[in-house]
Scaffold this active site. Structure first.
Site, short mmCIF file in Angstrom:
data_model
loop_
_atom_site.label_atom_id
_atom_site.label_comp_id
_atom_site.label_asym_id
_atom_site.label_seq_id
_atom_site.Cartn_x
_atom_site.Cartn_y
_atom_site.Cartn_z
CB SER A 165 -27.09 18.28 -3.54
OG SER A 165 -26.75 17.06 -4.13
CG ASP A 223 -32.66 13.03 -0.30
OD1 ASP A 223 -32.15 12.05 -0.90
OD2 ASP A 223 -32.07 14.12 -0.18
CG HIS A 260 -31.47 15.29 -3.55
ND1 HIS A 260 -30.83 15.32 -2.33
CD2 HIS A 260 -30.57 15.77 -4.45
CE1 HIS A 260 -29.60 15.78 -2.49
NE2 HIS A 260 -29.42 16.07 -3.76
#
Length: 691
Positions: A265, A593, A646
């Site tokens: 991320s 995602d 995610h």
């Protein structure tokens, strides 16, 4: 014989009745045997009635003696007993019934096939998922020294919520610690293995790495305070220096094997910043020299990369909300809008979020070139039915069978979504042709004076309290904002946040990367304003999930002026599209995602860095590995063995296998090169970026 039995029953069961009735029956039986049976039956009836009354009294007494605590204890006991019983059955079934076996983990299977640890692995967590602990605080935080304020049980939220928020906030002027408060990142693998008890982040990947031989000497979690700007993590905590030293140590102590770095991320752009920092000269850089990355790093395996930012960062700064809040508002409007509660929840959240520079680091990068303008976006033609291929133009036979209204409806459905309008005030504004939209004059807006006039009667004030009602009206009157113009909008509504954070981050596209200004650290986390290191043998992977609706743009409206709130804008949760439309509860969705759209996660590996480009002068090999989302088939899979979400993707068996193979020495070509399910290549070709 009968009278003996009756005598024993009366004397030993009911002694009171025995003295008054039993002996009389005995005497009468001596005088008249004929009345014996009648008297005995009456006595028995009397005894039974008495016993029944006593039982009723006892049961009532027992019922009165039960308290709430008793009921709670019994309830907990039943729940625990049921849980342990189900757990016992689960362990029995998984070893006996063929349909209940837990799938073998990738680490165990690869170890059985002879795979072993080779390259050291460094994990870099992203935003929110890393734990934070208290080292110094105000009096309201007594007893919390070195206790987790973030990434734990979150019990302190309920005990002292305002104190908790105060300690998670940063100074709004410096972006560093407020006076008298020190909150620091939790060190080690425990920093981000679990976000909360039972909710894994890195734990599954760490466990699988351990199965092929990884441990503390060749596995490291590069924890840092994700609230800070990337350069401030070095200024305050020397986090970048410690990461540089750790990689060098692992390289030497593991037989001079290059390191495999696995960021997630926001950790992806944090490590991008690090690669530029480590080779830059001091004092602004780490002084590692031009060949440091080529010498120490084998591969960078970016999971859920937010290279070009995420639209949800816009809504977080603008109104402290997102799709989840919009959905709750649509289902139960009174939950957040109740004046009786008066909690000012969003004001509190906004005040904290706007002190975190990391929020600004995730704003969309590349402007209209990447994200589209009022009339165009790279996602044009996207179908919201992610489970199927989108339907192309109808056949001529189908068109001829439509009547006039059907043709108009079909044309309306095929009208491309205008995703480039990242913020639109009103559903119509998000769909109107651009010539019909009001002309934006952001210079006039930025030049307007400010005066506190919005109706706020709470204790928590935000920067919106300094805006005049006239300026608020001008912001909202049927206007649409693209990735370029929304920065001017954010500079107006959040001036302190943007002024402070834009000293650390940039979101544009470089015209000339050899310009000396790009030696400033504010450009290093933007892949469109910095070069990759000169490391031709290094590999870069983009690993991300697809097939999940992901926030792309928003429909807003003005908040009701009679509310005791100070945030004048909110997502219009009543704005929904027609069948086949990607608008739901005021949010337009695209493929991704659930947090990062495909264009942000995959563009740099698909085009920006593919081959030798001005952003990748040494031609570092790039690979795209997409994982199509598949929900869990049963409760045994937990959050899913093939999830593309995610965070949940960290438990995806295919992703774990890819990471383990590369860590054990495989190259991108050996694990299958690209694996693509989305339209990332088609979307990338639509983006006119000079390479």
């Amino acid at each position: 014989m009968a009278w003996v039995l009756r005598f024993r029953k009366l004397c030993y069961v009911e002694p009171v009745e025995c003295s008054s009735v039993g002996f009389q029956s005995f005497d009468q039986s001596q005088n008249s045997g004929k009345k014996d049976d009648a008297v005995g039956s009456k006595v028995e009836e009397s005894v039974l009635e008495t016993k029944q009354k006593q039982k009723t009294k006892q049961s009532k007494k027992q019922a009165k003696d039960w308290s709430c605590i008793d009921y709670c204890c019994w309830t907990i006991g039943y729940i625990c007993t049921t849980w342990w019983l189900l757990l016992l059955l689960f362990h029995c079934f998984t070893t006996t019934l063929p349909g209940f076996q837990v799938p073998e983990s990738p680490g165990a299977r690869l170890r059985r096939e002879g795979l072993a640890a080779l390259h050291p692995v460094v994990l870099v967590p992203g935003i929110v998922t890393g734990g934070l602990e208290l080292w110094e605080g105000r009096s309201c935080a007594d007893g919390l020294f070195r206790k987790r304020l973030w990434g734990g049980s979150f019990t302190e939220i309920f005990k002292r919520p305002l104190c908790w928020l105060e300690h998670l906030s940063l100074d709004n002027e410096t972006g560093l610690d407020p006076p008298g408060i020190r909150v620091r990142a939790v060190p080690g693998l425990v920093a981000a293995d679990y976000f909360a008890p039972g909710y894994f982040v890195w734990a599954v990947l760490i466990e699988n790495l351990a199965k092929i031989g990884y441990e503390g000497k060749n596995l490291h979690m590069a924890a840092y305070d994700w609230r800070l700007s990337f350069q401030n993590t070095e200024i305050r905590d020397h986090a970048l220096s410690r990461l540089k030293s750790k990689i060098e140590l692992m390289y030497v102590t593991n037989g001079y094997k290059k390191v495999v770095v696995v960021p997630h991320s926001m950790g992806v752009i944090y490590f991008l910043h690090f690669m530029k920092w480590v080779e830059s000269p001091p004092p602004i850089g780490g002084g590692g020299g031009a060949g440091w990355c080529a010498k120490h790093i084998k591969a960078v395996m970016n999971i859920g990369p937010a290279f070009l930012g995420v639209p949800k960062a816009v809504s977080n700064i603008f109104s402290a909300e997102g799709k989840d809040i919009a959905y709750v508002r649509a289902m139960a409007p009174g939950v957040f809008d109740s004046e009786i509660l008066g909690l000012q929840t969003f004001e509190h959240v906004m005040r904290v979020l706007r002190t975190w520079d990391s929020t600004v680091s995730l704003l969309p990068k590349g402007g209209d070139t990447i994200w589209g303008n009022l009339d165009w976006s790279p996602e044009e033609g996207h179908s919201c039915n992610l489970a199927k291929k989108k339907n192309e133009q109808p056949t001529s036979c189908d068109i001829n069978s439509f009547n006039h209204s059907d043709r108009a409806k079909a044309f309306h459905v095929r009208e491309p979504e205008k995703y480039g309008r990242m913020i639109s005030f009103g559903k119509e504004t998000s769909q109107l042709p651009s010539p019909q939209l009001p002309t934006l004059n952001l210079e006039e807006l930025l030049g307007m004076g400010t005066s506190a006039s919005f109706n706020s009667c709470g204790e928590v004030l935000t920067e919106y309290d300094k805006l005049s009602r006239e300026s608020i009206r001008k912001i909202a009157e049927n206007k649409a904002y693209t990735a370029k113009t929304l920065f001017d909008l954010l500079r107006f509504v959040a001036p302190k946040t943007m002024q402070r954070a834009e000293a650390h981050f940039s979101h544009g596209i470089a015209d000339n990367l050899d310009d000396p200004k790009y030696a400033n650290y504010k450009y290093w986390s933007n892949p469109l304003e910095t070069k990759l290191p000169n490391a031709p043998d290094m590999e870069i992977y983009c690993l991300y999930g697809v097939g999940m609706p992901t926030e792309r743009s928003y429909v807003y409206k003005l908040s009701s002026s009679d509310k005791c709130k100070s945030i004048p804008f909110r997502i219009d949760s009543s704005a929904d599209g027609e069948a086949g439309n990607c608008l739901k509860n005021g949010v337009y969705f695209v493929d991704g995602d659930e947090s990062v759209p495909v264009i942000s996660a995959g563009f740099m590996c698909a085009k920006g860095w593919r081959g030798r480009t001005r952003f990748n002068p040494s031609g570092i090999a790039t690979y795209i590995r997409e994982y199509r989302h598949k929900p869990p088939a049963s409760l045994l899979e937990g959050r899913g063995l093939e999830s593309g979400a995610h965070v949940d993707i960290m438990g995806n068996v295919a992703l774990i296998e890819d990471v383990l193979l590369v860590a054990a020495g495989a190259t991108g070509a050996e694990i299958g090169s690209d694996k693509i399910y989305s339209d990332i290549m088609r979307m990338s070709e639509k983006i006119n970026l000079r390479l």
